[in-house]
Design a protein around this motif. Structure first.
Motif, mmCIF file in Angstrom:
data_model
loop_
_atom_site.group_PDB
_atom_site.id
_atom_site.type_symbol
_atom_site.label_atom_id
_atom_site.label_comp_id
_atom_site.label_asym_id
_atom_site.label_seq_id
_atom_site.Cartn_x
_atom_site.Cartn_y
_atom_site.Cartn_z
ATOM 1 N N SER A 132 -12.795 -3.220 -6.073
ATOM 2 C CA SER A 132 -11.644 -3.965 -5.565
ATOM 3 C C SER A 132 -10.362 -3.153 -5.680
ATOM 4 O O SER A 132 -9.547 -3.104 -4.757
ATOM 5 C CB SER A 132 -11.512 -5.288 -6.335
ATOM 6 O OG SER A 132 -10.381 -6.006 -5.920
ATOM 7 N N GLU A 133 -10.191 -2.484 -6.825
ATOM 8 C CA GLU A 133 -8.997 -1.668 -7.033
ATOM 9 C C GLU A 133 -8.963 -0.498 -6.051
ATOM 10 O O GLU A 133 -7.909 -0.176 -5.483
ATOM 11 C CB GLU A 133 -8.988 -1.144 -8.465
ATOM 12 C CG GLU A 133 -7.825 -0.213 -8.788
ATOM 13 C CD GLU A 133 -6.491 -0.916 -8.894
ATOM 14 O OE1 GLU A 133 -5.449 -0.237 -8.864
ATOM 15 O OE2 GLU A 133 -6.496 -2.166 -9.016
ATOM 16 N N GLN A 134 -10.110 0.133 -5.817
ATOM 17 C CA GLN A 134 -10.156 1.239 -4.865
ATOM 18 C C GLN A 134 -9.775 0.775 -3.466
ATOM 19 O O GLN A 134 -9.025 1.447 -2.756
ATOM 20 C CB GLN A 134 -11.558 1.851 -4.832
ATOM 21 C CG GLN A 134 -11.814 2.910 -5.882
ATOM 22 C CD GLN A 134 -13.150 3.563 -5.660
ATOM 23 O OE1 GLN A 134 -14.167 2.885 -5.574
ATOM 24 N NE2 GLN A 134 -13.165 4.872 -5.563
ATOM 25 N N GLU A 135 -10.325 -0.370 -3.065
ATOM 26 C CA GLU A 135 -10.034 -0.885 -1.726
ATOM 27 C C GLU A 135 -8.547 -1.185 -1.573
ATOM 28 O O GLU A 135 -7.929 -0.862 -0.561
ATOM 29 C CB GLU A 135 -10.852 -2.150 -1.475
ATOM 30 C CG GLU A 135 -10.599 -2.821 -0.131
ATOM 31 C CD GLU A 135 -11.094 -2.012 1.054
ATOM 32 O OE1 GLU A 135 -10.774 -2.390 2.190
ATOM 33 O OE2 GLU A 135 -11.796 -1.002 0.852
ATOM 34 N N GLU A 136 -7.949 -1.780 -2.609
ATOM 35 C CA GLU A 136 -6.523 -2.079 -2.535
ATOM 36 C C GLU A 136 -5.705 -0.799 -2.437
ATOM 37 O O GLU A 136 -4.729 -0.718 -1.688
ATOM 38 C CB GLU A 136 -6.104 -2.892 -3.761
ATOM 39 C CG GLU A 136 -4.682 -3.425 -3.663
ATOM 40 C CD GLU A 136 -4.334 -4.373 -4.794
ATOM 41 O OE1 GLU A 136 -3.190 -4.861 -4.804
ATOM 42 O OE2 GLU A 136 -5.186 -4.625 -5.672
ATOM 43 N N PHE A 180 -9.416 -2.180 8.526
ATOM 44 C CA PHE A 180 -9.226 -3.195 7.496
ATOM 45 C C PHE A 180 -10.278 -4.307 7.562
ATOM 46 O O PHE A 180 -10.222 -5.267 6.814
ATOM 47 C CB PHE A 180 -7.826 -3.809 7.621
ATOM 48 C CG PHE A 180 -6.724 -2.808 7.424
ATOM 49 C CD1 PHE A 180 -6.239 -2.537 6.159
ATOM 50 C CD2 PHE A 180 -6.181 -2.114 8.501
ATOM 51 C CE1 PHE A 180 -5.225 -1.602 5.975
ATOM 52 C CE2 PHE A 180 -5.171 -1.188 8.325
ATOM 53 C CZ PHE A 180 -4.698 -0.928 7.057
ATOM 54 N N TYR A 181 -11.234 -4.179 8.484
ATOM 55 C CA TYR A 181 -12.223 -5.222 8.742
ATOM 56 C C TYR A 181 -13.630 -4.737 8.430
ATOM 57 O O TYR A 181 -13.897 -3.537 8.398
ATOM 58 C CB TYR A 181 -12.159 -5.656 10.214
ATOM 59 C CG TYR A 181 -10.889 -6.368 10.603
ATOM 60 C CD1 TYR A 181 -10.876 -7.736 10.841
ATOM 61 C CD2 TYR A 181 -9.686 -5.666 10.737
ATOM 62 C CE1 TYR A 181 -9.707 -8.393 11.205
ATOM 63 C CE2 TYR A 181 -8.513 -6.316 11.092
ATOM 64 C CZ TYR A 181 -8.527 -7.681 11.325
ATOM 65 O OH TYR A 181 -7.374 -8.323 11.673
ATOM 66 N N GLU A 182 -14.547 -5.696 8.214
ATOM 67 C CA GLU A 182 -15.958 -5.401 7.975
ATOM 68 C C GLU A 182 -16.807 -6.317 8.849
ATOM 69 O O GLU A 182 -16.381 -7.430 9.190
ATOM 70 C CB GLU A 182 -16.309 -5.633 6.501
ATOM 71 C CG GLU A 182 -15.543 -4.739 5.534
ATOM 72 C CD GLU A 182 -15.834 -5.058 4.075
ATOM 73 O OE1 GLU A 182 -16.723 -5.915 3.826
ATOM 74 O OE2 GLU A 182 -15.187 -4.470 3.193
ATOM 75 N N ARG A 267 -12.613 -8.543 1.779
ATOM 76 C CA ARG A 267 -12.202 -9.554 0.808
ATOM 77 C C ARG A 267 -10.893 -9.181 0.121
ATOM 78 O O ARG A 267 -10.057 -10.044 -0.174
ATOM 79 C CB ARG A 267 -13.297 -9.760 -0.246
ATOM 80 C CG ARG A 267 -13.039 -11.021 -1.070
ATOM 81 C CD ARG A 267 -14.077 -11.231 -2.153
ATOM 82 N NE ARG A 267 -13.912 -12.551 -2.721
ATOM 83 C CZ ARG A 267 -12.939 -12.899 -3.568
ATOM 84 N NH1 ARG A 267 -12.037 -11.991 -3.929
ATOM 85 N NH2 ARG A 267 -12.857 -14.131 -4.046
ATOM 86 N N VAL A 268 -10.704 -7.888 -0.153
ATOM 87 C CA VAL A 268 -9.467 -7.452 -0.801
ATOM 88 C C VAL A 268 -8.270 -7.712 0.117
ATOM 89 O O VAL A 268 -7.224 -8.196 -0.326
ATOM 90 C CB VAL A 268 -9.554 -5.966 -1.187
ATOM 91 C CG1 VAL A 268 -8.202 -5.442 -1.658
ATOM 92 C CG2 VAL A 268 -10.587 -5.766 -2.281
ATOM 93 N N VAL A 269 -8.406 -7.403 1.405
ATOM 94 C CA VAL A 269 -7.314 -7.678 2.347
ATOM 95 C C VAL A 269 -7.048 -9.176 2.395
ATOM 96 O O VAL A 269 -5.889 -9.627 2.363
ATOM 97 C CB VAL A 269 -7.658 -7.142 3.750
ATOM 98 C CG1 VAL A 269 -6.613 -7.594 4.767
ATOM 99 C CG2 VAL A 269 -7.746 -5.629 3.739
ATOM 100 N N LEU A 275 -3.970 -14.217 2.276
ATOM 101 C CA LEU A 275 -3.629 -15.465 1.589
ATOM 102 C C LEU A 275 -2.136 -15.580 1.265
ATOM 103 O O LEU A 275 -1.510 -16.588 1.607
ATOM 104 C CB LEU A 275 -4.471 -15.633 0.327
ATOM 105 C CG LEU A 275 -5.940 -16.001 0.538
ATOM 106 C CD1 LEU A 275 -6.633 -16.195 -0.806
ATOM 107 C CD2 LEU A 275 -6.076 -17.264 1.384
ATOM 108 N N PRO A 276 -1.518 -14.586 0.601
ATOM 109 C CA PRO A 276 -0.071 -14.724 0.394
ATOM 110 C C PRO A 276 0.682 -14.706 1.716
ATOM 111 O O PRO A 276 1.742 -15.325 1.834
ATOM 112 C CB PRO A 276 0.289 -13.512 -0.473
ATOM 113 C CG PRO A 276 -0.835 -12.552 -0.301
ATOM 114 C CD PRO A 276 -2.050 -13.368 -0.060
#
Length: 385
Positions: A132-136, A180-182, A267-269, A275-276
């Motif tokens: 998750s951290e890598q993706e962000e 940014f998509y999967e 999911r990270v995006v 969401l925010p």
């Protein structure tokens, strides 16, 4: 993602081969664990098993190294541990552990290039947190190189279009946006017989839970607010599956085919941008409706909105954290990006608002719910009318 960065950097891309990144990261994390003499044996073994599992998933079936080969290979050129069909140019000869079993300087450099935080090596993060951290970080590396105008445009796209087909995304913004998509087809836990359902609130594929003839379908973020359904798996007619509302906010949504062309933001995006962004765009639209001047993500997202209305001004940062306490801990002791910055949280976190304000008030922040900030804007518009 809020630093004010130069606009002259060259365009960036997210690495094209995610298998390569996962394989190298798994080897680096395993080497860091194996090379730490103070790490208890049980934790070391658990870290090695997890990393080998990740590495094995990048290899063709039956081609992954054994545990003994994996451990030995961490002290040899790393290329021998990687899948044969991935590009190892420039890294195949890197050795992760030296003759004394210590993490090498080359390994540290490799971690930096593949966006592995040093804290992950020191604290032996679980794989899910690491990924998750890598993706962000990868997302940030792309966003930071955009001009301010393109940054705002891309942020809006990721909020307003969390699901789309590949051709449409390419028409919208060439090769940049699809990064940014999967493929939803790769997410079987979000499908019923090859179909998926987008949440009516955030428009991201909902999770399918349970087994048997009837399953639950719900949004990870909005289930607590009533976005819940049931769905009959069996269908003798061959038609698309249908949802049946099981929550108070379960508006009916149609099934969509989960083809390879059907994409959704990662999911990270979704978690940290979409969401925010729903809160941010909701505040923007409400303020526009009152005749306010609004600037979105000013100064390359130092905060989310700058609003001028009725002689008053607001600098707003919307947060969709699962835990208001964790949010407070992250903000406490930091300096607001603008005086009196308003931290806006979802309405369902209203019961935690006083605690959040207590945690961050001493640093110069102010906390409000979504309804609270909209009410402030309404009051300002009424006074100026």
């Amino acid at each position: 993602m809020g630093e004010d960065l130069a606009e002259t950097d060259p365009p960036a891309t997210i690495p094209a081969d995610p298998r390569r990144g996962r394989a190298i990261t798994a080897c680096c994390l395993a080497a860091a664990a194996l090379g730490d003499p103070d790490l208890p044996g049980e934790r070391k073994a658990r870290a090695l098993m997890t990393c080998l599992g990740v590495l094995a998933a990048t290899h063709p079936l039956g081609r992954a190294p054994s545990m003994a080969r994996f451990r030995a290979g961490l002290s040899e050129p790393v290329g021998a541990l990687l899948p044969r069909d991935v590009d190892t140019s420039g890294i195949a000869e890197v050795v992760l552990l030296d003759a004394e079993g210590r993490f090498t300087d080359e390994a540290e450099d490799l971690c930096a290039e593949f966006l592995v935080p040093s804290a992950a090596l020191d604290q032996f993060w679980p794989w899910d947190r690491m990924a998750s951290e890598q993706e962000e970080r990868r997302i940030y590396e792309v966003l930071r190189r955009l001009t301010e105008a393109d940054y705002v445009r891309l942020r809006a796209e990721l909020v307003e279009q969390p699901v789309g087909d590949l051709r449409t995304l390419r028409r919208t913004w060439g090769s940049l946006l699809p990064q940014f998509y999967e493929p939803v087809a790769d997410w079987p836990w979000r499908q019923v017989r090859g179909w998926f359902f987008a949440c009516p609130d955030c428009r991201w594929p909902m999770r399918v839970l349970g087994k048997g003839s009837i399953v639950d379908v719900r949004c990870e973020a909005h289930a607590r607010r009533g976005v819940m359904y049931t769905c009959r798996v069996e269908n003798r007619t061959g038609k698309a599956p249908e949802l049946h509302p099981a929550g108070e906010r379960a508006r009916l949504v149609p099934a969509q085919p989960a083809t390879k062309e059907s994409l959704a933001v990662s999911r990270v995006v979704w978690r940290y941008v979409t969401l925010p962004g729903l809160l941010e765009c909701g505040i923007r639209d409400h303020a526009f409706g009152l005749g306010a001047d609004v600037e979105m993500w000013p100064h390359r997202d130092r905060y989310d909105l700058e609003i001028e209305l009725g002689g008053q001004s607001w600098c707003v940062d919307a947060k969709a954290w699962a835990s208001p306490v964790a949010l407070g801990e992250a903000l406490r002791g930091t300096r607001p990006a603008a005086p009196g910055l308003v931290i806006v949280v979802p309405d369902h976190q209203r019961s935690s608002l006083d605690l959040l304000q207590h945690m961050i008030g001493g640093s110069g922040y102010r906390a409000a719910t979504m309804k609270g900030i909209l009410a402030e804007l309404d009051d300002a518009a009424t006074v100026s009318a």
